[in-house]
Design an enzyme around this catalytic site. Sequence first.
Site, mmCIF file in Angstrom:
data_model
loop_
_atom_site.group_PDB
_atom_site.id
_atom_site.type_symbol
_atom_site.label_atom_id
_atom_site.label_comp_id
_atom_site.label_asym_id
_atom_site.label_seq_id
_atom_site.Cartn_x
_atom_site.Cartn_y
_atom_site.Cartn_z
ATOM 1 C CD GLU A 299 4.763 -21.192 11.665
ATOM 2 O OE1 GLU A 299 4.871 -21.387 12.890
ATOM 3 O OE2 GLU A 299 3.749 -20.706 11.135
ATOM 4 C CD GLU B 94 -2.941 -1.137 2.297
ATOM 5 O OE1 GLU B 94 -2.512 -0.667 3.375
ATOM 6 O OE2 GLU B 94 -4.061 -1.661 2.176
#
Length: 326
Positions: free
Chosen positions: A135, A104
């Site tokens: 992860e 963004e």
Amino acid sequence: MTSTTDAPDSSSQGDTYGELRAQLATLTTEAFRPELSEIDRLPTLEIARIMNGEDATVPAAVAEQLPAIAAAIDGTAERMARGGRLVYAGAGTAGRLGVLDASECPPTFNTDPSEVVGLIAGGPSAMVTAVEGAEDSKVLAAEDLDALNLTADDVVVGVSASGRTPYAIGAVEHARERRGALTIGLSCNADSALAAAAEHGIEVVVGPELLTGSTRLKAGTAQKLVLNMLSTITMIRLGKTYGNLMVDVRASNEKLRARSRRIVALATGAGDDEIEAALAATDGEVKNAILTILGRIDGPTAADLLTTSDGHLRAALDHARTSRPN
């Protein structure tokens, strides 16, 4: 027939899972809440009220960490002012939130996509599909950072609700110890390994979740709020705004082109014709257009002043006004 040497050692697996279960049992974000054990029996409206009440506690938890957040922002702005990048690294929800915040920044602040980067364990496909085991790898985090050619001017933010995710911790450790980058550790548990590994530890303790261990809820909301602060206030410090106006907005569609004109109008009070002329003279750059109107200068002069002012509109405007003949 599978040999016994190829078969998993069930006792070893049991020990590993036992250790991990013991670790999880110590985490606030994983705590079980007996008072909600029959929440599925409640009317929908009551569940919604409970969930809304839980969410309302998140801003107060963030507020307790504001000094740590502000210090991390100042450090980030300092590095980025000298050409560094902001890099988020996380797994699962935490990784997705980092990628979201990074994505963004270009339309909001006209940054290059390489300036704010989101890394998620398992790569881009992990945004929509879980990548098993990603992860758990510190090595994968180091490899992902090395692919960016990380430098000491960069900032790496490890994001993990539990504060124990190996990918996030590995990213922070590698960035700090191997590359000399500034490091920030954002977690939702106190005394986390992630915060301890980073120069700036931010621990927003939101408490147990409505659904046991579902850290996409309050923990995810807290992480989103902190990441909003980190990127937005850093960009304010870098001169990407004029007051609360997004003067570096990239007008890439009709809505943003209309918003650009509104921003120029709000900043200058000019009429439509003057705004259109200013934008035409500055190739549609909002910040430059504002400077031509308020500083009463032409487009090329505005561009030069903004360059010498490192993009800070207020500084460029002050220089235009003081150097203008009476």
